[in-house]
Design an enzyme around this catalytic site. Structure first.
Site, PDB file in Angstrom:
ATOM      1  N   ARG A   1      49.752  19.664   6.441  1.00 50.56           N
ATOM      2  CA  ARG A   1      48.451  19.041   6.243  1.00 50.56           C
ATOM      3  C   ARG A   1      47.501  19.514   7.335  1.00 50.56           C
ATOM      4  NH1 ARG A   1      50.900  12.930   5.365  1.00 50.56           N
ATOM      5  NH2 ARG A   1      52.378  13.523   3.757  1.00 50.56           N
TER       6      ARG A   1
ATOM      7  N   GLU B   1      57.185  19.008   5.083  1.00 52.22           N
ATOM      8  CA  GLU B   1      58.292  18.611   4.235  1.00 52.22           C
ATOM      9  C   GLU B   1      58.992  19.874   3.748  1.00 52.22           C
ATOM     10  OE1 GLU B   1      56.393  16.358   1.202  1.00 52.22           O
ATOM     11  OE2 GLU B   1      55.275  15.173   2.645  1.00 52.22           O
TER      12      GLU B   1
ATOM     13  N   GLN C   1      19.534  46.922  39.896  1.00 52.15           N
ATOM     14  CA  GLN C   1      19.524  45.803  40.838  1.00 52.15           C
ATOM     15  C   GLN C   1      18.198  45.766  41.578  1.00 52.15           C
ATOM     16  OE1 GLN C   1      22.951  45.240  43.438  1.00 52.15           O
ATOM     17  NE2 GLN C   1      21.633  44.594  45.106  1.00 52.15           N
TER      18      GLN C   1
ATOM     19  N   ASP D   1      28.712  46.777  56.743  1.00 50.66           N
ATOM     20  CA  ASP D   1      28.596  45.447  57.320  1.00 50.66           C
ATOM     21  C   ASP D   1      27.112  45.128  57.410  1.00 50.66           C
ATOM     22  OD1 ASP D   1      29.977  43.147  58.999  1.00 50.66           O
ATOM     23  OD2 ASP D   1      28.177  43.775  60.095  1.00 50.66           O
TER      24      ASP D   1
ATOM     25  N   GLU E   1      65.718  10.221   4.700  1.00 52.73           N
ATOM     26  CA  GLU E   1      66.685   9.302   4.103  1.00 52.73           C
ATOM     27  C   GLU E   1      66.222   8.858   2.724  1.00 52.73           C
ATOM     28  OE1 GLU E   1      69.173   5.397   5.668  1.00 52.73           O
ATOM     29  OE2 GLU E   1      67.398   6.122   6.716  1.00 52.73           O
TER      30      GLU E   1
ATOM     31  N   HIS F   1      15.845  53.903  49.414  1.00 50.01           N
ATOM     32  CA  HIS F   1      15.018  53.299  48.362  1.00 50.01           C
ATOM     33  C   HIS F   1      13.607  53.841  48.514  1.00 50.01           C
ATOM     34  CE1 HIS F   1      17.851  50.018  47.024  1.00 50.01           C
ATOM     35  NE2 HIS F   1      18.432  50.439  48.141  1.00 50.01           N
TER      36      HIS F   1
ATOM     37  N   ASP G   1      22.658  50.241  41.592  1.00 48.64           N
ATOM     38  CA  ASP G   1      21.580  49.868  42.500  1.00 48.64           C
ATOM     39  C   ASP G   1      20.199  50.038  41.881  1.00 48.64           C
ATOM     40  OD1 ASP G   1      20.636  48.828  44.823  1.00 48.64           O
ATOM     41  OD2 ASP G   1      20.736  50.678  45.982  1.00 48.64           O
TER      42      ASP G   1
ATOM     43  N   THR H   1      22.171  42.827  52.425  1.00 40.80           N
ATOM     44  CA  THR H   1      22.918  41.667  51.918  1.00 40.80           C
ATOM     45  C   THR H   1      24.267  41.545  52.630  1.00 40.80           C
ATOM     46  OG1 THR H   1      21.934  42.069  49.752  1.00 40.80           O
ATOM     47  CG2 THR H   1      23.805  40.573  49.828  1.00 40.80           C
TER      48      THR H   1
ATOM     49  N   GLU I   1      59.843   9.552   6.199  1.00 42.63           N
ATOM     50  CA  GLU I   1      59.562  10.743   7.026  1.00 42.63           C
ATOM     51  C   GLU I   1      59.527  10.275   8.465  1.00 42.63           C
ATOM     52  OE1 GLU I   1      55.550  12.835   7.601  1.00 42.63           O
ATOM     53  OE2 GLU I   1      56.390  13.788   5.835  1.00 42.63           O
TER      54      GLU I   1
ATOM     55  N   HIS J   1      21.659  57.489  51.344  1.00 43.24           N
ATOM     56  CA  HIS J   1      21.157  56.538  50.353  1.00 43.24           C
ATOM     57  C   HIS J   1      19.835  55.966  50.861  1.00 43.24           C
ATOM     58  CE1 HIS J   1      21.273  52.952  47.649  1.00 43.24           C
ATOM     59  NE2 HIS J   1      20.792  52.317  48.713  1.00 43.24           N
TER      60      HIS J   1
ATOM     61  N   ASN K   1      59.303  11.997  11.391  1.00 40.91           N
ATOM     62  CA  ASN K   1      58.475  12.694  12.379  1.00 40.91           C
ATOM     63  C   ASN K   1      57.136  13.049  11.734  1.00 40.91           C
ATOM     64  OD1 ASN K   1      57.460  14.044  14.530  1.00 40.91           O
ATOM     65  ND2 ASN K   1      59.194  15.425  14.805  1.00 40.91           N
TER      66      ASN K   1
ATOM     67  N   LYS L   1      22.974  54.295  54.930  1.00 40.31           N
ATOM     68  CA  LYS L   1      22.470  53.338  53.934  1.00 40.31           C
ATOM     69  C   LYS L   1      21.102  52.835  54.391  1.00 40.31           C
ATOM     70  CE  LYS L   1      23.751  48.978  51.657  1.00 40.31           C
ATOM     71  NZ  LYS L   1      23.249  49.386  50.338  1.00 40.31           N
TER      72      LYS L   1
END
Length: 894
Positions: free
Chosen positions: A95, A47, A295, A398, A26, A493, A292, A626, A39, A491, A41, A462
């Site tokens: 801004r 602007e 790990q 399992d 305005e 180790h 593995d 595990t 302004e 498998h 808002n 395993k």
């Protein structure tokens, strides 16, 4: 000039704004001919009509000249008539402030560690003293710079400003740039239809897009600075003078991927592929280097980049591989917990690097990749997503060899994916020993038959502790071949150091596939030596066509890379026959000593191993893998730390606080062991709690995955995937820590491994490729002394520009008083950093909800904090004129 002329000028501008519905702006003229600009808002702070940009008229200069008494037609203004005011195009000003849009635009403070503006044609910057090293104080305006853009159209000006904002780099403090970018890109705004309720109508403006504000360089510097000041939390001791060799990456030919096992599975289908494996004469191999092997040797700490540098080359050099084991087991949680890497991203990258070879994972049946039972629909979803992201072979086991714990997972792989279900027989004991007949030869044959009937495509033996001796392997493989029609995958180790001879006997008995690791990643608690086995079998009718010279090149690469991980080595220097006594799995052995060290029990490691053996017998000689092996280890640690023996447990059980994992095992949370639990011991451990014998998953209702995922996104952010949600379901706390770590430190997986684990040395320089074509050249300069608050300033150069990072030194004692934080509903904390200028209540006062309690001054504004509820002021913790941080508790209500 007359009042009417000035009024007409103001109205011309006002009409221009209102015509485009840019908001209610305005212009008023009073009797003294003053113009007022309202302004309505201010939060958007944009602007549409920056007059000087669209008219060429400098308003401020003109106002000064008018104030001196000169008319608009004066030679220094030269607006002889309304016709002389021309509007050309559009202009927008915004801004940039140190405010956080995601936190109700609260101001942010601190040091700007990097500042780079952006300008060019159609861009104007109005800034004062914004620069790298500037400290943003809570007592001044939060604005850093005004950025103006002009263009022929509103959309053109918006796009120009959008690009400029994206090219700004302001690090160290939060800014409203992401919000402004959202505004500039919004179609409603670009069409000039934004009104007063624009933000409320478009809440998406406040959401930062994933690609915005990455700040990757600063986050990495923050990590490197933390490492320099406080060291890596996972590295208890290191040699600062150690020099690492540079690994030589084997040359990869620029050729198409040769046809490999993955191609054969796709071409033949699962049943045809299984027949192909059964008819294949030469011995086949699974390489475990990426899973593995590390790990078992150095606590699962191998990082993505050290694998990805050679993954493509290995896939092209060894297409004869049956598979590459790359995922599952402990790698899943360690990725997030210690390496700060996304396990799903690891899988996707390895899939892209090795599209021609089968990728294999280890899946813990009812436990997925976790240590507890999960709802069946969660496990099924995990299996499906794993297959979609690249897994071709699911090795399902399992931890107690309980068939019911594997059955559902086998069906899920078979019915919901195109992958292979490889069901496991976990080997334990010694069936050739007449005194160890709980797990005899018939036990293994019967279990193999049940797994075949359940729909398994392959059977894996395993042998996680390396207990399968050569002559036992010969009998076991032979009898399984006589009783089931599936391929056999072995498998083991090499803890005893004789497992290559076990493989030789198994090969002669007809085993189809064996697990091996590249020479420099083999032996001891890892798998047998890939290179040596290929060489030794060269004179056998089942010799492999694997290129031994290439194997040696990749082994040489990992020999150098392995030096990076020296703090995590298991310290087992030679094979040992003790494994036949304590039966500790290879993957657990490398973790056991660090765990003992963390509890201050490393000097009792021999006692721990003896207790592990005794606990196994106390538990009824169970299968140990595990997570069941972890329970045995927990109990062994418990006995050692409390200086009691396994024999004492039944006597003193009523007074012992057993580890939670032990209670869960005996309750049935991990399934049922062959022969059941020792009843007397189960009663001692559980007390009055009733165990169950059915599947533990049967006690867990299905999870509403849709609602759960929505809640997950709400808790974290909308950019996360279903895979991330599955990670969260498996490990809620680990995932949350991983998420917050990455928010703070960024993509640390891009750092070279030495710089990830060890502090940089003065003038050391590293190159970090943050993405394809984008590199950061980082040089460490020096580290300052701690200040009065215990912070050190660490200086780097990043792409030639100096940056400094403040890090709290955890070893420095600070006398400065720290305020307690607001943590309970009765605590009223400071909403932002600033000065507590007024406490409006006293201890004992009765207050009503909404009543003012205290006032904080910050950014030239005073913020009043009101009572969140009715109550009594129990304590006033901080006095007037005291500096407070955000969330410092000021008042406690009673």
């Amino acid at each position: 000039e007359t009042k009417n002329k000035l009024y007409d000028y103001a109205i011309a501008i006002a009409k221009h704004v209102n015509y485009n519905n840019a908001g209610t702006v305005e212009f008023l003229v009073d009797k003294d001919e003053n113009i007022y600009f309202i302004e309505v808002n201010p939060r958007i702070q944009v602007e549409h009509t920056i007059t000087e940009e669209v008219t060429g008229i400098d308003i401020v200069r003109s106002q000064i000249i008018i104030a001196a008494g000169h008319p608009l037609s004066h030679s220094q203004i030269y607006i002889p008539s309304q016709d002389a005011v021309k509007c050309n195009g559009w202009a927008i000003q915004c801004r940039i402030t140190t405010e956080d849009p995601a936190n109700d635009f609260k101001p942010d403070y601190g040091k700007i560690v990097a500042y780079r503006n952006a300008a060019g044609y159609g861009i104007r910057l109005d800034e004062g003293s914004s620069y790298s090293g500037m400290t943003v104080s809570p007592f001044f305006d939060s604005m850093l710079v005004k950025v103006s853009a002009s263009g022929r159209t509103l959309k053109g000006a918006s796009d120009r400003l959008n690009r400029t904002l994206r090219e700004f780099r302001i690090r160290g403090v939060k800014t409203n740039i992401p919000f402004l970018i959202n505004v500039m890109g919004n179609p409603v705004f670009q069409q000039g239809e934004a009104t007063v309720g624009f933000i409320q109508q478009h809440p998406e403006l406040l959401k930062t897009k994933k690609e915005e504000g990455k700040d990757r360089g600063t986050k990495l510097l923050r990590y490197l600075a933390e490492l320099k000041v406080n060291g890596h939390p996972d590295v208890k001791a290191y040699d600062p003078n150690k020099e690492f060799r540079k690994p030589i990456i084997p040359k990869v030919e620029e050729i198409a991927y040769p046809k490999g096992s993955k191609d054969l599975l796709t071409e033949l289908g699962r049943e045809g592929f299984i027949e192909h494996i059964k008819n294949e004469k030469q011995i086949l191999f699974t390489d475990t280097t990426f899973r593995d092997a590390h790990q078992s040797l150095f606590a699962t700490r191998l990082r993505n980049q050290d694998m990805l540098k050679v993954a493509e080359g290995m896939a092209k050099s060894f297409p004869e591989l049956f598979s590459m084991e790359v995922w599952g087991g402990a790698t899943f949680d360690v990725c997030m917990r210690f390496l700060h890497e996304d396990p799903w991203d690891r899988l996707r990258q390895l899939r892209a690097a090795a599209p021609n070879v089968l990728l294999q994972m280890l899946f813990r049946g009812s436990n997925g990749v976790g240590y507890a039972a999960y709802p069946d629909n969660v496990l099924e979803k995990f299996i499906v997503k794993s297959a979609e992201n690249g897994i071709d072979v699911f090795r399902i086991f399992d931890s107690l060899n309980w068939f019911e714990g594997m059955e559902n997972s086998i069906k899920a792989v078979r019915n919901q994916t195109s992958s292979l279900a490889e069901a496991c027989i976990c080997y334990t004991g010694d069936f050739l020993n007449k005194d160890r007949q709980k797990y005899n030869l018939q036990y293994y044959i019967d279990l193999g038959k049940r797994l075949e009937d359940a729909g398994a495509h392959m059977i894996a033996i395993k042998d996680m502790a390396g207990l399968l001796k050569p002559y036992a392997a010969e009998q076991l493989i032979g009898e399984l071949k006589n009783n089931i029609s599936l391929p056999i995958h072995l498998h083991t180790h090499d803890t005893s150091s004789i497992q290559s001879s076990t493989y030789m006997k198994a090969m002669e008995a007809g085993v189809d596939v064996v697990d091996v690791a590249l020479a420099s990643m083999s032996g001891l608690t890892s798998q047998p030596n890939f290179n040596s086995f290929v060489a030794a079998a060269n004179d056998h009718p089942r010799k492999s066509s694997i290129d031994l010279q290439k194997l040696n090149e990749y082994s040489n690469y990992f020999e150098v890379v392995r030096e990076y991980y020296y703090p995590f080595e298991s310290e087992l220097r030679a094979g040992t026959a003790e494994v036949y006594e304590h039966e500790i799995p290879g993957g657990q052995y490398s973790n056991l000593l660090p765990q003992a060290r963390g509890l201050g029990l490393d000097h009792k490691f021999e006692t721990i191993k003896q207790n592990y053996k005794e606990v196994n017998q106390l538990f009824g000689d169970i299968v140990k893998v595990t997570p069941s092996s972890k329970v045995v280890g927990d109990m062994a640690m418990f006995l050692t730390s409390n200086n009691i023996t396994a024999a004492d447990v039944l006597i003193k059980g009523d007074s012992l606080a057993f580890p939670q994992s032990v209670k869960q095992l005996f309750k049935g949370d991990l399934g049922q062991p062959y022969g059941g639990f020792p009843k007397e011991l189960q009663k001692v451990i559980l007390g009055n709690e009733t165990p169950y014998t059915e599947r533990p998953n049967a006690h867990i209702p299905p999870l509403d995955m849709t609602k759960g995922y929505e809640a997950f996104l709400e808790k974290f952010d909308a950019s996360l995937t279903e895979e991330d949600y599955l990670s969260y379901l498996m490990y809620p706390k680990v995932f949350e820590d991983f998420y917050l770590f990455n928010k703070h430190f960024g993509i640390v997986e891009k750092l070279p491994t030495p710089s990830f684990y060890y502090p940089m040395k003065p003038n050391e320089e590293i190159m970090v490729e943050i993405e394809s074509g984008k590199n950061l050249l980082i040089r460490f300069r020096y580290m300052g002394e701690p200040n009065e608050d215990g912070y050190r300033e660490v200086f780097f150069q990043i792409n030639g520009q100096t940056r400094n990072i403040l890090v709290k030194d955890a070893n420095v004692q600070v006398a400065k008083v720290l305020h307690a934080k607001a943590t309970s509903p009765d605590d009223v904390g400071a909403p932002l950093q600033g000065k507590l200028v007024e406490v409006a209540v006293n201890e004992g006062d009765e207050v009503k909800k909404g009543q003012p309690l205290f006032v904080i001054e910050a950014m030239k504004m005073e913020t009043t904090v009101n009572a969140p509820k009715d109550g009594t002021v129990k304590r006033v913790l901080i006095e007037n004129n005291t500096m407070v941080e955000q969330d410092d508790c000021v008042i406690q209500l009673g």
